[in-house]
Write an enzyme that holds these catalytic residues in place. Structure first.
Site, PDB file in Angstrom:
ATOM      1  N   HIS A   1      39.937  33.849  47.667  1.00 15.04           N
ATOM      2  CA  HIS A   1      38.579  34.243  46.608  1.00 15.04           C
ATOM      3  C   HIS A   1      38.534  33.364  45.821  1.00 15.04           C
ATOM      4  O   HIS A   1      37.463  33.169  45.467  1.00 15.04           O
ATOM      5  CB  HIS A   1      39.149  35.712  46.135  1.00 15.04           C
ATOM      6  CG  HIS A   1      39.719  35.320  45.085  1.00 15.04           C
ATOM      7  ND1 HIS A   1      41.315  35.580  45.589  1.00 15.04           N
ATOM      8  CD2 HIS A   1      39.609  35.532  43.655  1.00 15.04           C
ATOM      9  CE1 HIS A   1      41.294  35.591  44.167  1.00 15.04           C
ATOM     10  NE2 HIS A   1      40.837  35.928  42.844  1.00 15.04           N
TER      11      HIS A   1
HETATM   12  C1  UD1 Z   1      37.381  37.783  39.605  1.00 16.23           C
HETATM   13  C2  UD1 Z   1      38.057  36.602  37.998  1.00 16.23           C
HETATM   14  C3  UD1 Z   1      39.139  36.261  38.964  1.00 16.23           C
HETATM   15  C4  UD1 Z   1      39.878  37.237  39.664  1.00 16.23           C
HETATM   16  C5  UD1 Z   1      40.405  38.100  40.629  1.00 16.23           C
HETATM   17  C6  UD1 Z   1      39.854  39.416  40.571  1.00 16.23           C
HETATM   18  C7  UD1 Z   1      36.887  35.930  36.292  1.00 16.23           C
HETATM   19  C8  UD1 Z   1      36.728  34.273  36.171  1.00 16.23           C
HETATM   20  N1  UD1 Z   1      37.264  36.126  37.340  1.00 16.23           N
HETATM   21  O1  UD1 Z   1      37.272  37.014  40.335  1.00 16.23           O
HETATM   22  O2  UD1 Z   1      40.493  35.534  37.834  1.00 16.23           O
HETATM   23  O3  UD1 Z   1      41.119  37.270  40.659  1.00 16.23           O
HETATM   24  O4  UD1 Z   1      38.471  38.627  39.801  1.00 16.23           O
HETATM   25  O5  UD1 Z   1      39.549  39.947  42.262  1.00 16.23           O
HETATM   26  O6  UD1 Z   1      36.944  36.293  35.583  1.00 16.23           O
HETATM   27  N2  UD1 Z   1      31.383  41.099  43.582  1.00 16.23           N
HETATM   28  C9  UD1 Z   1      31.253  42.040  44.339  1.00 16.23           C
HETATM   29  N3  UD1 Z   1      31.358  43.502  44.029  1.00 16.23           N
HETATM   30  C10 UD1 Z   1      31.961  43.480  43.166  1.00 16.23           C
HETATM   31  C11 UD1 Z   1      32.515  42.045  41.969  1.00 16.23           C
HETATM   32  C12 UD1 Z   1      32.248  41.416  42.884  1.00 16.23           C
HETATM   33  O7  UD1 Z   1      30.295  42.270  45.097  1.00 16.23           O
HETATM   34  O8  UD1 Z   1      33.019  44.797  42.431  1.00 16.23           O
HETATM   35  C13 UD1 Z   1      30.584  39.972  44.716  1.00 16.23           C
HETATM   36  C14 UD1 Z   1      29.577  39.735  44.004  1.00 16.23           C
HETATM   37  O9  UD1 Z   1      28.767  38.557  44.449  1.00 16.23           O
HETATM   38  C15 UD1 Z   1      30.209  38.390  43.181  1.00 16.23           C
HETATM   39  C16 UD1 Z   1      31.727  37.656  43.574  1.00 16.23           C
HETATM   40  O10 UD1 Z   1      32.084  38.775  44.007  1.00 16.23           O
HETATM   41  O11 UD1 Z   1      28.835  37.818  42.022  1.00 16.23           O
HETATM   42  C17 UD1 Z   1      31.935  37.581  42.341  1.00 16.23           C
HETATM   43  O12 UD1 Z   1      32.656  38.031  41.492  1.00 16.23           O
HETATM   44  P1  UD1 Z   1      32.897  37.630  40.257  1.00 16.23           P
HETATM   45  O13 UD1 Z   1      33.212  39.505  39.521  1.00 16.23           O
HETATM   46  O14 UD1 Z   1      32.542  36.942  39.884  1.00 16.23           O
HETATM   47  O15 UD1 Z   1      34.758  36.734  40.166  1.00 16.23           O
HETATM   48  P2  UD1 Z   1      35.418  36.890  41.193  1.00 16.23           P
HETATM   49  O16 UD1 Z   1      35.755  35.476  42.264  1.00 16.23           O
HETATM   50  O17 UD1 Z   1      35.772  38.735  41.452  1.00 16.23           O
END
Ligand code: UD1
Length: 353
Positions: free
Chosen positions: A202
């Site tokens: 991821h």
């Molecule tokens: C975040 C953490 C990362 C951790 C990971 C665990 C930061 C900088 N990164 O990354 O260190 O390893 O969590 O999972 O804080 N999304 C959904 N549903 C959700 C959450 C996210 O659809 O419940 C999608 C959204 O499109 C979002 C993308 O996933 O833009 C990324 O989510 P984000 O919270 O920005 O960071 P992670 O990649 O999850």
């Protein structure tokens, strides 16, 4: 006051909350809402028997600035409403870790950081920025591996603030591993224990570039010719796989793509795997604690103890190195202070502070 919000936070903080409860501490939980899908949040909280959050900031997704800024504003508001808060506890390295630490420090509320002192030396990782700045803002720094203390001392942090306590993620693992084993999640996929490769990817550095993701996809298709492959897909990765048809190619090659699994189901798949291919930090730790061979598709790790004393192997930058991944029976590893009692040591320090 505990500030949580992303999947790994829940796993790391659940045992700390339990240990403080056992010592009679008055606690509140603020959920930032960074992770909001049921599989990323509600199902995880249920599996971990996590207390219902007292406040929910609902910040959702966004750019780093938007997400960090929304948490900073929301968490400051909570602290302003509750001047009796005497300590803010943050964990890990996600955006909420830094935002909540910054809000607290500016209001003069001491901060405790669980998992302090990890360093990848890769300033392109958002987590590295979050780690370094959170440590600088913290009054109590709880470390989980031997290299963390010299990292902190080298940045000018006083030794008296640093407490070597061990790994609370492994506290959760120690508590739930027997249930995860009994669950035998691999059977639901028609897989044999220790006969398959579990994949999680991821990190933006692996999944956000379409050319790189396509090359990783090709390597996973080749891997699936040698071993069964099961791949629970993080929402960030799911969106990228859909673009460019990589997901279709993986499915056609027999890679078992699933939605993200809740804590117990995923831990069960980790425990039953013959090898794990990942770019996650926590998964490197859990694989080492379970003794399952781990192959990390990154050039650096902030968790070198998993290489020195665990099962982790850094593959580096080239997706073709995925051909090195092969299954093997688990072998026991002992990492100092990864003994299931880290949260108790943290709670003792906090109660005495
Ligand atoms: C975040 C953490 C990362 C951790 C990971 C665990 C930061 C900088 N990164 O990354 O260190 O390893 O969590 O999972 O804080 N999304 C959904 N549903 C959700 C959450 C996210 O659809 O419940 C999608 C959204 O499109 C979002 C993308 O996933 O833009 C990324 O989510 P984000 O919270 O920005 O960071 P992670 O990649 O999850």
């Amino acid at each position: 006051m505990h500030a949580v919000g992303a999947r790994p936070n829940f796993v790391k903080m659940a045992p700390v909350i339990d240990a403080l409860r056992d010592r009679g501490a008055k606690q509140m939980v603020v959920h930032t809402g960074q992770h909001y899908d049921a599989a990323m949040s509600a199902d995880m909280l249920e599996d971990l028997a996590f207390p219902a959050p007292d406040r929910f900031l609902r910040v959702g997704s966004g750019t780093h600035g938007e997400q960090t800024g929304r948490i900073l504003i929301g968490f400051e508001q909570v602290l302003l409403e509750l001047p009796q808060v005497s300590l803010v506890v943050v964990g890990g390295d996600v955006n909420g870790t830094l935002a909540c630490a910054l809000a607290a420090a500016k209001l003069g509320v001491p901060v405790a950081h669980v998992e302090a002192g990890l360093r990848s030396r890769d300033w392109a990782m958002p987590e590295e920025i979050n780690r370094v700045l959170t440590d600088r803002l913290s009054a109590l720094l709880f470390t989980h591996s031997p290299e963390a203390e010299p990292n902190l001392i080298g940045e000018g942090i006083e030794a008296g603030r640093i407490h070597a306590v061990g790994n609370t993620m492994i506290d959760s693992l120690a508590r739930f591993a027997p249930r995860a084993e009994r669950l035998a999640a691999w059977e639901g996929f028609g897989l044999d224990r220790h006969g398959y490769v579990l994949v999680t990817l991821h990190r933006p550095s692996n999944v956000d570039d379409s050319g790189r993701l396509s090359a990783i996809g090709e390597a996973l298709c080749r891997l699936a010719e040698r071993h069964p492959v099961v791949f629970p897909v993080h929402p960030r990765t799911r969106a990228r796989l859909q673009q460019g048809g990589v997901g279709d190619r993986l499915a056609a090659a027999g890679v078992m793509l699933t939605a993200p699994l809740p804590y117990l189901g995923f831990l069960s798949l980790e425990a039953g795997a013959g090898a794990i291919l990942t770019d996650s930090g926590g998964v490197q730790e859990e694989a080492s604690a379970l003794g399952v061979p781990c192959f990390t598709l990154r050039t650096t790790t902030e968790r070198p103890v998993t290489i020195d004393l665990g099962t982790n192997h850094l593959l580096g930058d080239d997706p073709a190195t995925i051909r090195q991944v092969t299954t093997a029976p688990p072998r026991p590893c002992a990492i100092p202070l990864w003994d299931g009692h880290a949260a108790e040591r943290i709670a003792d320090v906090i109660v005495a502070a």
